[in-house]
Design a protein around this motif. Structure first.
Motif, PDB file in Angstrom:
ATOM      1  N   ASP A 142      -3.971   7.058  -5.362  1.00  0.00           N
ATOM      2  CA  ASP A 142      -4.883   7.445  -4.296  1.00  0.00           C
ATOM      3  C   ASP A 142      -5.033   8.952  -4.328  1.00  0.00           C
ATOM      4  N   TYR A 201      -6.465  12.369  -3.164  1.00  0.00           N
ATOM      5  CA  TYR A 201      -7.024  13.116  -2.035  1.00  0.00           C
ATOM      6  C   TYR A 201      -6.878  14.602  -2.335  1.00  0.00           C
ATOM      7  N   GLU A 240      -8.092   4.923  -4.455  1.00  0.00           N
ATOM      8  CA  GLU A 240      -8.726   5.579  -3.303  1.00  0.00           C
ATOM      9  C   GLU A 240      -9.092   6.984  -3.742  1.00  0.00           C
ATOM     10  N   ASN A 288       0.840  -1.201   0.000  1.00  0.00           N
ATOM     11  CA  ASN A 288       0.000   0.000   0.000  1.00  0.00           C
ATOM     12  C   ASN A 288       0.867   1.239   0.000  1.00  0.00           C
ATOM     13  N   GLU A 289       0.700   2.084  -1.001  1.00  0.00           N
ATOM     14  CA  GLU A 289       1.358   3.397  -1.040  1.00  0.00           C
ATOM     15  C   GLU A 289       2.828   3.336  -0.650  1.00  0.00           C
TER      16      GLU A 289
HETATM   17 ZN    ZN Z   1      -4.260   5.599   1.674  1.00  0.00          ZN
END
Ligand code: ZN
Ligand code: ZN
Ligand code: ZN
Lengths: 651, 651, 651
Positions: free
Chosen positions: A265, A267, A315, A141-142
């Motif tokens: 992801d 944001y 995400e 993850n990331e």
């Molecule tokens: Zn994340």
């Protein structure tokens, strides 16, 4: 395009699972990502696997008609592993071992961590590789999150030395490549080389660059290990990783070669407030809409990260996040608008983060589609709206843009290793150039220097310190208009000044041009640049050019030095040019390229997907769209309010 | 005055050496400094020396008629040494050993480092001590650079304790001297005393001051070791060290007693942008000219550092540097102007840094007289111009100034140990006082408190916390007008409040004066001070004075307290006075001293050398010089543009 | 009220003691605190006690008619102790052991430190417990000063684990309580849990909160050990501790249960400049008067810390301090005014710090009632003035106020663990709310949530994340008007989001109210709030409210969300409201409560003690007091200058 969601069944009472699944489906979601932090549940003790809960979770989702993306859980190594093998833990720049208790505490160079990771990934892949509901796999993850690419452990040091031996062959070659004769820094053996940290004076930039390359390679090696296991046991399932926005610590395009799909992801508010790529004024103006170009830039980047061009938003921010210094509430409508922006750029999937805000632990203030008390939140309503709208909007094939913007990871490390101007930030520069193009209504592909540029009409290179002759060849063969930014061609691959002075190999395009000096410009200094009708400014940086006869100065500083040089199809911008100046140069290059370019109203952005023209509005004031009077709209209409979205047929 | 250059033959292919030497001579340079980072080439393995390359380099230079200054290479200890003797490495304030990989990683208290240094210096001196081309020796390089005076190693701790035993004789005396009864800090043995770092509450300022004195003594001891070796083996060759601007971490004048010539490294743009002695407005206004007084201050300081008054500029900025946060391009003409400024102050030699910009390693963005592709850079052209001009300007003998400004290293440490106002910076204060004098056209000698002040008509003391009765005697005997700044006379040598309150021994000049309190003034607070016609302000600091009858308040705060006190020949300025206020007080004192003082146009500065009056202009607007109508110019004329230089005969 | 002074006989030649004592008595002082840093003199070697000097010091004071408060000397452990038991030393957040050389270097979790402390406290208490002149005992000094509540030592880790085992019973319960399933943070045994420091990503806020609770309990445990010894050996002598202003790292009210008297150390200028609870504008405006509400807030806080309501000012600033970034000179009169402010709030004793400025060691720039050369300083003259005035002002009994302001230590830790807005500072918020009430002329009691609120007419709760149903019950039973601030009721005791969303248990007062999202507001963002006639703003923070029918929005944001909600007796302020807005809401609530509330002139503050109304003026301009025309003044008159004090009879 599909919609999806990130879900953590392990964090909720099992009695909720079935209704969650049903409601996801009802909302119009089709894909659910799970399991990427569940190592402690999957393997509660070394080699003991517990699949029951995960079987039930997957099956519950499948029974509701949902597809599952499985994440390997390696971003959160369990306590028993760090207890058994403390060498799993990374070491920070202060020499402290990073303790257990959060996530990403592992060191990419730990062999015991590779072994343990391989075991859990293998076990998961064996169990679910052929599960009909599991349609794709995410590795870890990331990578790089929380500044975790680099570790100063003994394990990293050992592997760094081996990596150096492999790269340079002999210590004499390394000494030569790094210029270690300077300050008596020569080594007798590879075992003499240390880590470039905590030195009294600056480390050799060649060593810094080598260490960053090594660290990137370590991430790639670790990821490749996982990918190979997944390919072996999960036939036909695409493998992806969820990258992040403006994480520059490893080579994304090289990792892309090992993946089937790129995902990232997104944001928009967290990236605006929490990363330093936008100005303070932009942070205020767009705090609730997100920056008009940050998400778009990354969409256009990740579309180019794997060869197939397939990309997802793994995400998608669905409400306020918890991790920026100040976490704003999205303007109503923005969750929808961000989703359509991704669609316009060609996303196959937008997956919201997360299904439901979890009322405990580190992310309890990170919103989801549902509130902790399980009511649909604003973001959830907007997701449902998109789902309904998607049914009415044709999915056109995404085509390559006519404009390419070139980015380079090693180039960023090179400039970070030798800043010379405390605010020369490569990501910020890339964003400013990208914005200048987008404010003209242009669609942009963000590409690595290794790309094929044939078919492009305009190639913009905000900065590219290390230029290969091959790159210049490909650019020339493309016939595109070319715009280069400061410090391009300034360095060799080993971090020397380019042969014959910068712009080095770019002299093929600018015969005789030499950068004889460079200048860092303290905040408060703005050098006026006359640029046709535009009165522009250069801040932060300028290259001082020795301009030979035959090259044209399209713009000049008040001391007479050329600010923008033009020759043939190419332009060189010698400084950190202001938005107005960048706009003027880009408009000129676009015009020369035969590309229609028109300044858009403040906050409005356009993106075409196939024959559909999309528009998203990030400004405060309502705007009239640059659509023909008789435009056929499939979404919205000719006037957009803040946060509004429209799409119409191009004829 | 001669011109020279810093050269690193080891960094270039030997095929370049002869043409380099020839071009140096052609340019008008006569002196070349070499070898000060070449330890790894000179002694590639313990005790094995390789002289061939250095023989050839020296001889190549000599054959072109150039003189050589040899630097001992100890600022860059080679890897084999730190591998064999890890105790060579210094330890930083966080307790981390400073690793190999840059320079100045050594600890002054390491005995193995002394041994290894002595071996290499002895070997070099034996080989080249009598070489006819080697005319002088430089010890090490820029002691204190990168904050390296202090080391928190076990070696330093051991020597600190021995130093304390030597200084105090008994632990009871130390406890008494430091006031350790406060907070139960008493020690039973010298072995109990630790290093003043990382404590939960502030360390005892007496301990801090002692530690700084010890650290300074360690630098002196190390340098003396080198000097003694050089004197033994290099008969008749002067020994010097290249100091830096505003490095306050060791006693320069004490080191000066061991040297024949003082030299310093003058980087007008680097010192302006990279050190915090100028205001933000000055950093912007003078970013391309350098501050009008920073280099001059240091010229005037280093002229006083060795008894003979001999001083050089060992390194002179010749283009942009690489080490400030923002590195500006010098205004054309400034490399010439800086050189003439040094000449005006009496320099025997100005040596440019460096011959050619090196395209690799840490300083690749540090310019030289030549570009990396070996073309003469702007700085090189200006050096050649100076060389031509020197042939036409008579070399007058430099005479002492009539104005002295007193600086004190231990005084700075004392105030740093007890700031009480977060922005009371001693170097900044010294510069402001020096500027005030220079803006009045006065020539200034910067002197230690131990100097002989006879012959001076005005002595300015920006701050001198520790005042000896002997100092007061010498001042009184000089008959000079005296101006003291805040916190003068405030401390004993062991960091107690002065007997009978500050200004302690200065009460001999100000009978009955007592500083009853002190006040730190937060940014944003400016106390108005009425000072005759001048409306002035005090920021940062004020001493609150109890003014006895018989003393005159020349200026007052609005609460009635005296701001400037006058008595007999002496004045006391009780606060951090603004430029206008300082100018008014200095003008008054100069007038009382019978010194002609006239405010100069913005940016213009004057300096007399013998019978020649020099002028250098650091401002933007052209100015008319304050020269008589019939002045006979040997350089320039009556009007100066930005960066202009002129000199005329005084009659 | 009595006046006292802090005195350090060990720091002065014994020949001064008798005259010091005599002059103290003559000045009107009656109480002297001594010995709290004298461990090294009391016990110069392990177990060897030297009482002679302390006997003589106490007797000298007693003979002058002075009472003695004895401090246990444990804040300054001597060198022999840390040498014998290095585990006594605390460890900082960087993992470094805090060395000897200042004070407060000990770790609260060190058992050997407990043993050594018990020995010295026992010995002191045995010797002086029944001494007639020793009227009270102080434990240690300023717990928490220099950030010393928390230690990251092995000792702390061991005790933390035991504390966790005690609190949670089983590791499963801990995992559940902390939500460790998130990010695979589950532990198999209590021995697995580490310290929440240096992690790559944020620690679990539940762990942070638990660690802070543990650290607070360790302080309480250590203090209780001392108290028990003192009670055993010093019969009838009250035991107190000297707390500090705005130290939030341990539970003051819990410690208060073990004490007889609360005392605190009031440094109005140090607290204003050195702590970050006031705005920059306030730091400038009040730099010489102190903030009008900081000392008052703490007076009102400490009055509530022990059940009896007895409280002292153990240290009162008497001139400039030495420990803020910039240390201002008090306005003449302020030492007197601060003393009367304490009297008005009900202090039994104000004890000045310190008798005489000590000319050496860390605090040599901390003023006292006398200068180092032993002349009475301005503060000394003002103390004498207060002593004279006290003889003429009746000592009225202090009565509870009608307004309560609720503070909570664990609540502060909870919000610090999850800031979500980088400038949401709990102490600052408390001060702003307190100021809003005081600017309306209201007297305030600062109380913990566990208090009995009967008798109060208005209860203001700036923020209280963890709300117990019992607290809501007590509020409701009181019948008071209630005003709650943002984030109230937002968390469970284990740091989860409150059940059913915030405001959790406060929904008993606001039926159906839900905080559906929260928003951090970057500096530069001010959300307009319409609030009747008042145009107000919210910065830093807002809770986004879902307002059910039946609740009234008294104020709203421009996006329509409610800013202030009213229902029954209760109001909820959803954001960080500006002073004008807070004033308007408080005025409304006060009016509803039947409390007279009138905005006071700028800088003026009122406080009633019994039937006497006191007024202290912290503003610059003279003001007319809101006293009746025929008011009978016992101090001052109807007009107050800056720093003025008045008192008149209420009828
Ligand atoms: Zn994340
Ligand atoms: Zn240098
Ligand atoms: Zn104190």
């Amino acid at each position: 395009m599909k919609l999806g969601v990130c879900y953590y069944p392990e964090q909720w009472d099992e009695s909720l699972w079935a209704s969650d699944a049903r409601r996801m489906a009802e909302l119009g979601l089709s894909t659910v990502r799970i399991a990427e932090f569940a190592w402690a549940l999957i393997e509660p003790a070394p080699g003991r696997f517990e699949w029951d809960w995960l079987d039930r979770a997957i099956n519950t989702l499948a029974e509701a008609g949902l597809e599952v993306v499985l994440g390997t859980p390696t971003a959160a190594p369990p306590h028993w592993l760090v207890e058994q093998h403390p060498d799993v833990l990374a070491v920070d720049a202060h020499g402290r071992t990073k303790p257990f208790g959060s996530r990403r505490h592992y060191c990419f160079s730990s062999e015991t961590f590779h072994t343990a990771s391989a075991r859990v990934v293998t076990a998961m892949a064996e169990r679910y590789g052929s599960h009909p509901a599991v349609i794709a796999w995410q590795t870890d993850n990331e990578y790089g999150c929380h500044d975790t690419t680099v570790s100063y452990s003994q394990g990293a040091l050992k592997r760094f030395r081996a990596w150096l031996a492999e790269r340079y062959g002999s210590i004499e070659a390394l000494n030569q490549a790094w210029g270690n004769v300077f300050w008596s820094m020569t080594y007798a053996r590879f075992e003499d080389v240390g880590l470039p940290v905590a030195m009294p004076a600056p480390p050799n930039p060649s060593q810094l660059l080598a260490f960053q390359r090594f660290a990137s390679d370590e991430v790639l090696r670790y990821n490749r290990m996982q990918v190979e296991i997944l390919r072996r046991h999960a036939p036909g399932r695409p493998v992806l990783h969820n990258f992040m926005g403006f994480f520059g610590s490893f080579e994304h395009h090289k990792m892309g070669r090992d993946l089937d799909i790129a995902s990232w992801d997104s944001y928009p508010l967290g990236h605006l407030d929490g990363m330093n790529v936008a100005s303070e004024a932009e942070k205020l103006a767009h705090r609730r809409t997100g920056h008009p170009d940050i998400a778009a830039f990354n969409h256009d980047l990740y579309r180019g990260v794997v060869a197939s061009g397939r990309w997802w938003v793994m995400e998608q921010q669905a409400g306020p996040v918890n991790w920026a210094p100040w976490n704003a509430l999205p303007l109503p409508g923005m969750v929808r608008a961000w989703t359509w922006e991704a669609f316009a750029h060609g996303a196959e999937l937008v997956s919201y983060f997360r299904w439901r805000q979890v009322p405990y632990a580190q992310e309890q203030l990170h919103s989801g589609l549902n509130t902790p008390d399980n009511l649909l939140a604003t973001g959830g309503e907007e997701a449902a709206q998109v789902a309904r709208e998607l049914a009415t909007v044709p999915v056109e094939t995404s085509r390559p843009a006519r404009v390419a913007l070139v980015v380079d990871y090693a180039g960023k490390w090179a400039l970070d290793a030798l800043p010379n101007s405390a605010d020369f930030d490569v990501h910020t520069l890339q964003l400013r150039w990208y914005s200048a193009l987008r404010r003209l209504g242009l669609d942009v592909d963000v590409l690595p220097a290794s790309a094929d540029f044939s078919g492009y009409q305009l190639v913009a290179v905000p900065t590219l310190p290390v230029v290969s002759p091959d790159f210049v060849d490909r650019l020339q063969r493309s016939g595109a208009q070319l715009v280069f930014g400061p410090r391009s061609g300034s360095r060799t691959a080993e971090m020397h000044i380019a042969e014959g002075l910068p712009p080095g190999p770019l002299r093929a395009l600018f015969p005789g041009l030499r950068v004889t000096a460079v200048e860092g410009l303290r905040p408060g200094i703005a050098l006026p640049v006359s640029l046709g009708d535009t009165s522009a400014q250069v801040t932060r940086w300028r290259d001082v050019l020795d301009l030979p006869a035959g090259l044209t100065a399209e713009g000049s500083y008040s001391d007479g030095h050329a600010a923008v040089v033009q020759h043939g199809l190419a332009r060189y911008i010698s400084g950190w040019l202001c938005d107005a100046g960048l706009g003027a140069v880009m408009a000129r290059a676009a015009s020369a390229a035969g590309l229609p370019a028109q300044p858009l109203p403040e906050g409005l952005r356009l993106r075409r997907r196939g024959r559909l023209q999309f528009a998203v509005h990030y400004g405060e004031q309502a705007v009239q769209l640059p659509a023909p009077a008789d435009a056929r709209f499939v979404l919205g209409g000719p006037v957009l309010e803040a946060g509004g979205v429209a799409a119409w047929w191009l004829d």
